[in-house]
Design a protein around this motif. Structure first.
Motif, mmCIF file in Angstrom:
data_model
loop_
_atom_site.group_PDB
_atom_site.id
_atom_site.type_symbol
_atom_site.label_atom_id
_atom_site.label_comp_id
_atom_site.label_asym_id
_atom_site.label_seq_id
_atom_site.Cartn_x
_atom_site.Cartn_y
_atom_site.Cartn_z
ATOM 1 N N ALA A 1 69.870 47.206 22.170
ATOM 2 C CA ALA A 1 70.255 45.814 21.921
ATOM 3 C C ALA A 1 69.225 45.126 21.038
ATOM 4 O O ALA A 1 69.573 44.379 20.113
ATOM 5 C CB ALA A 1 70.412 45.067 23.245
ATOM 6 N N VAL A 2 67.943 45.369 21.313
ATOM 7 C CA VAL A 2 66.885 44.773 20.493
ATOM 8 C C VAL A 2 67.002 45.257 19.049
ATOM 9 O O VAL A 2 66.893 44.478 18.102
ATOM 10 C CB VAL A 2 65.485 45.098 21.075
ATOM 11 C CG1 VAL A 2 64.394 44.612 20.126
ATOM 12 C CG2 VAL A 2 65.315 44.462 22.446
ATOM 13 N N THR B 1 69.787 41.432 28.382
ATOM 14 C CA THR B 1 68.730 42.268 27.830
ATOM 15 C C THR B 1 67.391 41.986 28.501
ATOM 16 O O THR B 1 66.593 42.900 28.710
ATOM 17 C CB THR B 1 68.623 42.003 26.305
ATOM 18 O OG1 THR B 1 69.897 42.269 25.707
ATOM 19 C CG2 THR B 1 67.578 42.886 25.660
ATOM 20 N N GLN C 1 74.421 42.493 32.348
ATOM 21 C CA GLN C 1 74.049 43.196 31.138
ATOM 22 C C GLN C 1 73.131 42.367 30.245
ATOM 23 O O GLN C 1 73.141 42.507 29.036
ATOM 24 C CB GLN C 1 75.325 43.597 30.370
ATOM 25 C CG GLN C 1 76.137 44.681 31.053
ATOM 26 C CD GLN C 1 75.390 46.011 31.088
ATOM 27 O OE1 GLN C 1 75.045 46.566 30.057
ATOM 28 N NE2 GLN C 1 75.143 46.531 32.274
ATOM 29 N N ARG D 1 70.902 43.954 17.732
ATOM 30 C CA ARG D 1 71.326 42.553 17.827
ATOM 31 C C ARG D 1 70.189 41.570 17.603
ATOM 32 O O ARG D 1 70.416 40.449 17.125
ATOM 33 C CB ARG D 1 71.947 42.280 19.209
ATOM 34 C CG ARG D 1 73.278 42.941 19.414
ATOM 35 C CD ARG D 1 73.715 42.858 20.876
ATOM 36 N NE ARG D 1 74.083 41.512 21.293
ATOM 37 C CZ ARG D 1 75.271 40.952 21.097
ATOM 38 N NH1 ARG D 1 76.206 41.628 20.463
ATOM 39 N NH2 ARG D 1 75.533 39.731 21.537
ATOM 40 N N TYR D 2 68.986 41.955 17.935
ATOM 41 C CA TYR D 2 67.893 40.995 17.962
ATOM 42 C C TYR D 2 66.776 41.345 16.983
ATOM 43 O O TYR D 2 65.646 40.892 17.136
ATOM 44 C CB TYR D 2 67.361 40.844 19.378
ATOM 45 C CG TYR D 2 68.449 40.405 20.330
ATOM 46 C CD1 TYR D 2 69.111 39.191 20.126
ATOM 47 C CD2 TYR D 2 68.866 41.199 21.391
ATOM 48 C CE1 TYR D 2 70.137 38.784 20.957
ATOM 49 C CE2 TYR D 2 69.891 40.796 22.238
ATOM 50 C CZ TYR D 2 70.520 39.588 22.021
ATOM 51 O OH TYR D 2 71.544 39.177 22.844
ATOM 52 N N ARG E 1 69.838 50.822 27.030
ATOM 53 C CA ARG E 1 70.684 49.688 26.652
ATOM 54 C C ARG E 1 69.860 48.560 26.056
ATOM 55 O O ARG E 1 70.285 47.898 25.099
ATOM 56 C CB ARG E 1 71.442 49.194 27.887
ATOM 57 C CG ARG E 1 72.260 47.940 27.658
ATOM 58 C CD ARG E 1 72.903 47.478 28.961
ATOM 59 N NE ARG E 1 71.919 47.226 30.002
ATOM 60 C CZ ARG E 1 71.210 46.107 30.098
ATOM 61 N NH1 ARG E 1 71.349 45.149 29.194
ATOM 62 N NH2 ARG E 1 70.350 45.932 31.092
ATOM 63 N N VAL E 2 68.658 48.347 26.597
ATOM 64 C CA VAL E 2 67.815 47.236 26.156
ATOM 65 C C VAL E 2 67.257 47.489 24.762
ATOM 66 O O VAL E 2 67.377 46.645 23.868
ATOM 67 C CB VAL E 2 66.676 46.984 27.162
ATOM 68 C CG1 VAL E 2 65.679 45.965 26.607
ATOM 69 C CG2 VAL E 2 67.237 46.499 28.494
ATOM 70 N N ILE F 1 65.408 35.898 22.876
ATOM 71 C CA ILE F 1 66.563 36.694 23.308
ATOM 72 C C ILE F 1 67.166 36.086 24.574
ATOM 73 O O ILE F 1 68.389 35.945 24.697
ATOM 74 C CB ILE F 1 66.144 38.157 23.553
ATOM 75 C CG1 ILE F 1 65.618 38.794 22.257
ATOM 76 C CG2 ILE F 1 67.315 38.973 24.106
ATOM 77 C CD1 ILE F 1 65.001 40.178 22.453
ATOM 78 N N GLU G 1 71.005 34.682 24.959
ATOM 79 C CA GLU G 1 71.948 35.259 25.913
ATOM 80 C C GLU G 1 72.397 34.248 26.961
ATOM 81 O O GLU G 1 73.537 34.298 27.437
ATOM 82 C CB GLU G 1 71.327 36.490 26.571
ATOM 83 C CG GLU G 1 71.119 37.624 25.573
ATOM 84 C CD GLU G 1 70.716 38.927 26.206
ATOM 85 O OE1 GLU G 1 71.049 39.978 25.621
ATOM 86 O OE2 GLU G 1 70.075 38.911 27.270
#
Length: 1009
Positions: A262-263, A20, A18, A266-267, A258-259, A284, A288
């Motif tokens: 996440a960006v 990113t 998982q 979270r990022y 999902r990517v 990133i 991770e």
């Protein structure tokens, strides 16, 4: 299980974890896939088709009202609730789009305040979220295209990604063959015209994506156009830093649901300074990798072993502190971790780092006074993160040997670990903590080649987890190249300036020669001579330099001599040619270094480390500093730390022009305004790369590279350093081309031949001898492309000493006439675009506006230059010619025309009665500013009356303030308070936009006068 993702030639993504960032990207050969040409519409359709295949819902909506209708459905679906129409209207008004809401507030909701306690009509209170950060799969992804929105202008947007109905990602496309920068410029235009208009949901946009099919980039919402800079766009990449640029591949990776979620969640970071930052792929990936290593080591119970940690090698200037900050924050979310220590050197605990951590956890940061507060913070149960210096952590360990923290699960993250990996502190940490995970970030690791036989970065921290080296950063345009000049000022001293291995007696003699009075005198003279060119000072308008510089010297004695010599030589300079110089030092110069090339660390407790004579000298430096900046620093217990902080801030703010240092500020100091390093010091390996890298931060467009001016021959050391921290071919990437390459032409990174300065000038003179007579679209496009190249070349060449006396250079008058026509064509293009003229090819012309702005002149200069004309009419013509050559003053041509009309007789009398040019200019300037003052008052009052604004005094102050600041304030209540009619008036938004437009016209006309 293989810990890797791949795009294979069959174009499938194999997911094995998982992470990113894709493990490895294998570029697909599309030359035989009939995709060499795609129209913008075809590109858009293919993008949408691929998004649908990846699970996005295609939505057919094209208006703002439909966007709101869909948003209601999605928020209800996400929260499993249902709003009545009244409740929905209240939810919008209270939270989603509250009155006078700003773009920053909306970013804050996505990043930090995504849950709202809403009271329904039946008095129940529920937590309503607009995005689910706990379960990313719970968010619904939709794609829309060609939605229309009106602000200052009516715009139609290409493709938008909706997350739970909110437009969080927006994509602008250009057909293959067109510049991706045009897509960027379009977003900048939409930002000012409609994205941020009243009630626009596009204020929620966090990330923009631009693509021409071949090249695709992403970047965060820059909130206002003053922060819009194409240089800050980002390439998506895999873990090995292979760029994923084709839109189809970018879509399969970045837009995997999902990517991208996440960006977004979270990022992407809203900083304490209210800037939205989105992390780059390598940042990133590194984050991770560390989090993955912590989990794996915990599960295997291998904590406190070297294999439980590791280090990140990200080159200087690539944003290591942001990466380590985000890593530390995310590590606190691991439920088995008790504390996360973010460890820095005391000099690096800068204000920005402090603000970010305090924003995350108010009492997370502790400085340098004593360990009591550090102990107190460690013992707080609700504090999972501790920010401290390695010095204070070491003191805490020595005075709290049996503390319970040593048996807790702790992550220790070292920022700039090359400076803290050796010595007592590191040993004490490893002996005391029983369940730790140790990680380091460095731009210049210690390898066996430069370790002097001591520990290496790997032996202390563990294996390399991720790398992003200087060649990657330069390729990605995240840092600049270096231009190195080796300058022998006095031939007599040349043998001593060459690096020589010799016995101690010869070395001492050599060092004496290198600080000889005559040599210091000539180098100082040379620095003052070239300083305006190196740091970009527009002497035509008597402005201060655009950038500043550091002078690195070998010893405290050298620093003293240079400082005094600069003071002496500047006594004889005109005020507008003087530069502000200061110095700072503290350490004992002969301190033993534990690695080859290491720049000796300097403690901030001055009195412990320097001689009385050096301290007396430093006292006089601080007194000079206080006199210059009206401050009151001293060298008391905390005084030197405060002085150090002041020097740091004033260098970053370009208030100090030249900073003389021995070791301080050559490592870890980040100031984008610095563009020049003068070197009279031995440097090698990581110390050389660190020192050089003070100059290569991206700043303004007129900073094309970092200038390194060496007064010692460091050529061999430089080659050795770049081989160690890059590879055999690094020199071609790291260093700028020589002067003749830019004059005669060169091949770019894609193998394309770029015409040099001489060819460009010859072509301009051949095809456009009279630029004012250019007509016809084909000729105009040819002319623009030539001027674009000329501006780019000129921006680089003005940093080369040889260019100053280059005989083939255009004269100032020739350049002004070419720029005048360039600006005229641009203004026509903007007008035609605003009138929706259909000129497909022409509309895609890219104008180098930022480069034009970097060469601005001002009205004072124009008056001064044109006053030498013999008649009033000649002066007026010359002024108009000069005004038209500058992108800012060109808008003020009507004022000059009217001034000469209103004051013609007075100016004529001056020409007839005065031979004193200074007096004549001064009087004409007085006429002009008196005229402008009256004209501005009349225009403001006219606008107030025409638009029927309420409270004329308040309206006048508001408009005058907008003119002074150069910006029309869109946020806040000022405009709303001035509009006549009720707040529910149907045409209120349209009325507000008209007022904005009219005020902007006055800002364009009067700002800067």
């Amino acid at each position: 299980m293989k810990n890797i993702n791949k795009i294979t030639k069959s174009e499938h993504i194999i997911e094995t974890d998982q992470l990113t960032i894709l493990g490895e990207y294998q570029k697909i050969d599309r030359t035989n896939l009939n995709k060499n040409y795609q129209s913008e519409k075809e590109l858009e359709q293919e993008l949408i088709k691929n998004l649908i295949l990846q699970g996005y819902e295609k939505l057919e909506i094209h208006t703002q009202s439909q966007l709101y209708e869909n948003l209601k459905l999605q928020i209800e679906k996400l929260n499993k609730i249902q709003f009545s129409e009244k409740e929905w209207a209240r939810f919008i008004n209270e939270y989603l789009d509250s009155p006078n809401d700003s773009v920053v507030n909306k970013a804050n909701r996505i990043q930090e305040n995504h849950i709202y306690d809403f009271k329904f009509d039946n008095d129940t209170i529920k937590n309503i979220k607009i995005i689910d950060k706990e379960n990313l799969n719970n968010n619904h992804m939709q794609v829309i295209n060609q939605i229309e929105q009106k602000g200052k202008a009516k715009n139609r947007y290409d493709v938008t990604i909706l997350v739970n109905g909110l437009p969080l990602v927006h994509i602008e496309l250009k057909q293959r063959g067109y510049s991706d920068k045009e897509a960027f410029n379009q977003i900048v235009r939409y930002k000012s015209e409609s994205f941020d208009s009243e009630h626009s949901l596009y204020k929620y946009t966090q990330i923009f994506v631009i693509s021409n099919g071949t090249y695709t980039k992403y970047f965060s919402n820059f909130f206002d156009n003053k922060r819009a800079n194409f240089e800050f766009t980002i390439d998506w990449a895999d873990q090995k830093n292979n760029i994923i640029s084709d839109l189809e591949d970018f879509t399969k990776t970045f837009f995997e649901k999902r990517v991208v979620l996440a960006v977004l969640t979270r990022y992407t970071i809203l900083t304490a300074e209210k800037r939205l930052l989105v992390m780059r792929p390598y940042q990133i990936a590194a984050t991770e990798k560390i989090l993955q290593k912590i989990r794996l080591s915990y599960n295997n119970k291998s904590w406190s072993k070297t294999e439980a940690g590791g280090y990140i090698w990200h080159t200087t200037g690539s944003g290591k502190t942001l990466t380590s900050f985000k890593t530390a924050r995310l590590a606190t979310e691991l439920d088995f971790i008790d504390k996360v220590f973010f460890v820095v050197d005391r000099k690096d605990l800068d204000n920005q780092t402090v603000r970010e951590y305090k924003k995350f956890q108010e009492d997370s940061v502790y400085g340098t006074k004593n360990t009591k507060e550090l102990k107190k913070n460690i013992e707080k149960k609700d504090n999972k993160i501790i920010v401290t210096t390695i010095q204070k952590l070491n003191e805490f360990i020595k005075t709290n040997k049996n503390h319970e923290i040593f048996n807790k699960q702790c992550v220790l993250i070292f920022d700039e670990c090359h400076r803290s990996q050796f010595g007592e502190a590191q040993n004490n940490i490893k002996k005391s903590f029983k369940k730790y995970y140790l990680f380091g970030f460095t731009g210049t690791p210690i390898f066996s080649a430069n370790s002097r036989g001591f520990d290496t970065t790997e032996s202390v921290f563990g294996k390399l987890l991720h790398s992003y080296i200087i060649t990657h950063a330069i390729r990605d345009k995240k840092v600049l190249k270096f231009k190195i000049d080796y300058h022998n000022t006095v031939p007599y001293y040349k043998p001593h300036e060459e690096n020589q291995e010799s016995d101690r007696r010869k070395t001492i003699e050599r060092e004496k020669m290198l600080i000889h009075e005559n040599r210091i005198k000539e180098i100082t003279k040379y620095i003052l001579q070239i300083f305006p060119d190196k740091t970009i000072r527009n002497e035509n308008i008597k402005s201060k330099s655009e950038h500043n510089a550091i002078l690195a010297v070998q010893s405290i004695d050298a620093a003293k001599l240079y400082y005094n010599e600069f003071k002496r030589q500047q006594e004889f300079l005109d005020e507008d040619k003087k530069i502000k110089v200061t110095t700072i030092f503290s350490f004992a110069a002969n301190e033993e270094k534990l690695a080859v090339g290491e720049i000796a660390d300097e403690e901030l407790e001055t009195a412990k480390n320097i001689s009385n004579t050096s301290k007396e000298f430093l006292v006089s430096v601080v007194e000079d500093f206080n006199s210059t900046f009206k401050t009151s620093y001293d060298l008391s217990d905390n005084g030197f730390q405060n002085f150090y902080n002041a020097v740091s801030e004033k260098t970053k703010n370009r208030e100090i022009d030249l900073l003389i240092v021995v070791g301080m500020f050559l490592t870890g100091f980040d100031a984008p305004t610095l563009n020049t390093l003068f070197v009279d010091k031995q440097l090698s390996y990581h110390g050389l790369i660190q020192a050089f890298s003070r100059t290569n931060r991206i700043n303004k467009i007129n900073k094309p590279f970092g200038n390194i001016v060496c007064f010692r021959d460091l050529s061999n050391q430089t080659q050795e350093a770049i081989k160690l921290f890059g590879n055999e071919d690094s020199a071609k990437i790291i260093f700028e081309k020589d002067f003749l390459s830019y004059i005669n032409g060169y091949f770019d990174e894609n193998g394309k031949l770029i015409n040099g300065y001489s060819q460009t000038v010859n072509e301009l003179k051949t095809y456009f001898p009279n630029p004012a007579d250019i007509s016809g679209e084909e000729k105009e496009m040819h002319f623009i492309s030539l001027i674009n190249n000329l501006l780019r070349l000129n921006n680089k060449l003005k940093n080369y000493d040889e260019f100053k006396n280059y005989k083939g250079k255009l004269s100032d008058r020739e350049m002004q006439d070419y720029k005048s026509t360039y600006i005229k064509i641009r203004e026509k293009t903007l007008h035609e675009r605003n009138q929706n003229f259909n000129r497909n090819d022409y509309s895609e012309i890219e104008f180098e506006i930022d480069l034009l702005k970097s060469e601005e002149i001002n009205l004072d200069y124009i008056f001064r230059v044109s006053s030498s004309q013999k008649t009033v009419d000649d002066m007026k013509r010359e002024m108009i010619r000069l005004i038209r050559s500058d992108i800012k003053t060109s808008k003020q041509e009507p004022l000059i025309e009217k001034m000469f009309s209103d004051y013609y007789n007075e100016i004529q009398t001056l020409f007839e009665s005065s031979n004193n040019e200074v007096i004549k200019v001064k009087k004409i300037v007085e006429f002009f500013y008196d005229f402008v003052k009256l004209q501005k008052q009349n225009d403001i009052n006219k606008l107030i009356l025409n638009q029927k604004l309420k409270d004329q005094d308040t309206a006048y102050r508001f408009i005058a303030n907008c003119i002074n600041k150069g910006n029309v304030y869109r946020e806040g209540t000022e405009i709303n308070d001035l509009i006549t009619g009720g707040r529910m008036s149907g045409n209120r938004a349209e009325k507000k936009q008209i007022i904005f437009t009219e005020i902007q016209k006055l800002v364009d006309l009067y700002n800067g006068i």
